[in-house]
Design an enzyme around this catalytic site. Sequence first.
Site, PDB file in Angstrom:
ATOM      1  N   ALA A 173       0.840  -1.204   0.000  1.00 45.22           N
ATOM      2  CA  ALA A 173       0.000   0.000   0.000  1.00 45.22           C
ATOM      3  C   ALA A 173       0.872   1.251   0.000  1.00 45.22           C
ATOM      4  O   ALA A 173       2.090   1.162  -0.189  1.00 45.22           O
ATOM      5  CB  ALA A 173      -0.926  -0.011   1.206  1.00 45.22           C
ATOM      6  N   ASN A 174       0.271   2.411   0.158  1.00 46.34           N
ATOM      7  CA  ASN A 174       1.027   3.672   0.244  1.00 46.34           C
ATOM      8  C   ASN A 174       0.303   4.600   1.223  1.00 46.34           C
ATOM      9  O   ASN A 174      -0.746   4.259   1.759  1.00 46.34           O
ATOM     10  CB  ASN A 174       1.190   4.298  -1.144  1.00 46.34           C
ATOM     11  CG  ASN A 174      -0.132   4.624  -1.779  1.00 46.34           C
ATOM     12  OD1 ASN A 174      -0.883   5.468  -1.293  1.00 46.34           O
ATOM     13  ND2 ASN A 174      -0.462   3.922  -2.860  1.00 46.34           N
ATOM     14  N   ARG A 175       0.856   5.784   1.442  1.00 50.61           N
ATOM     15  CA  ARG A 175       0.378   6.680   2.504  1.00 50.61           C
ATOM     16  C   ARG A 175      -0.778   7.591   2.100  1.00 50.61           C
ATOM     17  O   ARG A 175      -1.135   8.490   2.853  1.00 50.61           O
ATOM     18  CB  ARG A 175       1.534   7.562   2.994  1.00 50.61           C
ATOM     19  CG  ARG A 175       2.635   6.801   3.681  1.00 50.61           C
ATOM     20  CD  ARG A 175       3.647   7.747   4.308  1.00 50.61           C
ATOM     21  NE  ARG A 175       4.817   7.031   4.773  1.00 50.61           N
ATOM     22  CZ  ARG A 175       4.868   6.354   5.921  1.00 50.61           C
ATOM     23  NH1 ARG A 175       3.809   6.329   6.711  1.00 50.61           N
ATOM     24  NH2 ARG A 175       5.968   5.717   6.256  1.00 50.61           N
ATOM     25  N   SER A 176      -1.371   7.398   0.929  1.00 57.95           N
ATOM     26  CA  SER A 176      -2.476   8.274   0.531  1.00 57.95           C
ATOM     27  C   SER A 176      -3.639   8.167   1.524  1.00 57.95           C
ATOM     28  O   SER A 176      -4.063   7.075   1.881  1.00 57.95           O
ATOM     29  CB  SER A 176      -2.965   7.877  -0.870  1.00 57.95           C
ATOM     30  OG  SER A 176      -4.168   8.547  -1.163  1.00 57.95           O
TER      31      SER A 176
ATOM     32  N   ALA B 197      -3.802   7.288  -5.591  1.00 53.40           N
ATOM     33  CA  ALA B 197      -2.394   6.868  -5.605  1.00 53.40           C
ATOM     34  C   ALA B 197      -2.381   5.368  -5.875  1.00 53.40           C
ATOM     35  O   ALA B 197      -2.338   4.549  -4.950  1.00 53.40           O
ATOM     36  CB  ALA B 197      -1.735   7.200  -4.273  1.00 53.40           C
TER      37      ALA B 197
END
Length: 221
Positions: A33-36, A99
């Site tokens: 995943a990512n920090r969006s 994102a």
Amino acid sequence: DFAPVEHRPLYGKKIVVTAGPTHEAIDPVRYIANRSSGRQGFAIAQAAAEMGAEVILIAGPVNLATPPGVIRWDVESAREMQAEVEKALPADAAIMVAAVADYRAADIADQKIKKKGAPPAPLPLTENPDILAMLARHAQRPKLLIGFAAETENVAEHAAQKLAKKGCDWIVANDVSGDVMGGSENSVHIVTKDGTESWPKAHKEVVARKLMEKIANVIGG
Ligand code: CTP
Ligand code: CA
């Protein structure tokens, strides 16, 4: 609260917005995943609805309430997001704020991956579909197609390259070198074929309304 119809410049227009991260499964309990946070995309969906548009918000996993008047479809992975975006067509504009994970695990393990008392095995990755580039080539390409670009350096320059590479009409480039991802403010550059506009740092809701006004100038009326 919604303004009277005569103050709703996007009345009768349909707008698709993607927002948030995607989660790409590794096994039943793990993902990439990512920090969006989804906040900028949700603010854009809200501003579009307030201006009278029919809004379909395709959201990755986020912890946010659905803005009033917005139709929300939840997804997890990039491939699910792509399928929902295609289902939402035709649309007058699409704003791809999500994102999207660039890569996913090449294979999703059926069972939880266990430690084996040996050095860990590498995790083979494969590339996800590029939803924005797919829309740019689509038979039902929205009249106005907008991408976002999160950059940590050479922001405007990278965005101008992305505009050409993706085949979209505008790139909204944000500088994510600070606490923008998850933060409440955003500093953006709007890159179009006519050049670059740099907007002052502002709350994501303010950026959203200003962007929707610029969009209404193109597709509204
Ligand atoms: N995007 C998309 N599908 C992907 C990757 C990105 O639709 N698989 C969209 C994003 O929603 C965004 C735009 O493309 O609107 C730009 O995303 P970005 O990650 O900045 O671009 P990439 O082409 O993935 O380039 P980079 O190598 O910088 O990540
Ligand atoms: Ca990317």
